[in-house]
Design a protein around this motif. Structure first.
Motif, short mmCIF file in Angstrom:
data_model
loop_
_atom_site.label_atom_id
_atom_site.label_comp_id
_atom_site.label_asym_id
_atom_site.label_seq_id
_atom_site.Cartn_x
_atom_site.Cartn_y
_atom_site.Cartn_z
N UNK A 14 11.02 17.59 -10.77
CA UNK A 14 11.97 18.65 -10.48
C UNK A 14 12.25 19.51 -11.71
N UNK A 15 12.68 20.74 -11.46
CA UNK A 15 13.09 21.61 -12.55
C UNK A 15 12.75 23.05 -12.23
N UNK A 70 7.52 22.99 -6.02
CA UNK A 70 7.69 24.36 -6.51
C UNK A 70 9.14 24.61 -6.90
N UNK A 71 9.36 25.13 -8.12
CA UNK A 71 10.72 25.31 -8.63
C UNK A 71 11.39 26.61 -8.24
N UNK A 72 10.60 27.58 -7.79
CA UNK A 72 11.19 28.89 -7.49
C UNK A 72 12.17 28.81 -6.32
N UNK A 76 13.29 26.78 -1.88
CA UNK A 76 14.42 25.86 -1.77
C UNK A 76 14.53 25.20 -0.40
N UNK A 77 14.24 25.95 0.63
CA UNK A 77 14.37 25.42 1.98
C UNK A 77 13.35 24.32 2.25
#
Ligand code: G3D
Ligand code: MG
Length: 182
Positions: A14-15, A70-72, A76-77
């Protein structure tokens, strides 16, 4: 035989975008660093075996299924569905960008919300090879202490500290698992 193992764990990385998640995973699983990573779309995973010695001195081969998420924010969903079933996680920030450090709490919340419990995590301060570092080790260590996780530094570019990240987490997961089986 590289295909046999004693334990299998799913771990998530994560990040924020561009902290080096894909570079860290690639360095560990394939042993090289490339500068032309495509931005991770959605998610991808790597599989790698690692040998560790547990607290009682027994040797184990641990198979890690490492999910590079993917961090972008536009992903998020999708992320919660990749978090499910994870036994542990690696929380990464970029020591040259304060924003990536500030948002760590948000990553923790997102993960906990998705899986409904706390799992062993390792905090990783990446890109230590760069000269323009702004987050000192003391700050990273403090955050890690407050959240009960180990603090490790890495450079996916030089390879420094990379194996330690996965060893530390694998060992924690094996020790935790043996405890719960007693
Ligand atoms: P992400 O998966 O977290 O989004 P990436 O991040 O692994 O795609 O890395 C983002 C950029 O940082 C990449 O640069 C990559 O080469 C670089 N990078 C990752 N880790 C390190 C590191 O330890 N040291 C240095 N110096 N750079 C690193 P580009 O230019 O390809 O976008
Ligand atoms: Mg990536």
């Amino acid at each position: 035989m590289s295909s046999s193992y004693d334990f299998l764990f799913k771990i998530v990385v994560l990040g924020e975008g561009a902290v080096g998640k894909t570079a860290v995973v690639t360095r560990f699983s394939h042993g090289f660093f490339r500068t032309d990573y495509k931005t991770t779309i959605g998610s991808q995973f790597a599989v790698k075996n690692i040998d560790i010695t547990d607290n009682s001195g027994s040797r184990y081969t641990v198979k890690l299924q490492i999910w590079d998420v993917a961090g972008q924010s536009r992903f998020q969903i999708l992320r919660p569905m990749y978090y499910r079933g994870s036994s542990g996680g690696i929380l990464v920030y970029d020591v040259t960008r304060r924003r990536t450090f500030i948002v760590l709490e948000e990553w923790l919340r997102e993960l906990e919300k998705a899986i409904g419990k706390q799992i062993p995590l390792v905090l990783v301060a990446n890109k230590t090879d760069l000269p323009d570092r702004v987050i000192e080790p003391s700050e990273g260590r403090k955050f890690a202490d407050e959240h009960g996780m180990p603090y490790l530094e890495s450079s996916a570019k030089t390879g420094e500290g990379i194996v330690d990240i996965f060893e530390e987490l694998a060992k924690t997961l094996v020790d935790k698992r043996s405890q719960s089986e007693v």
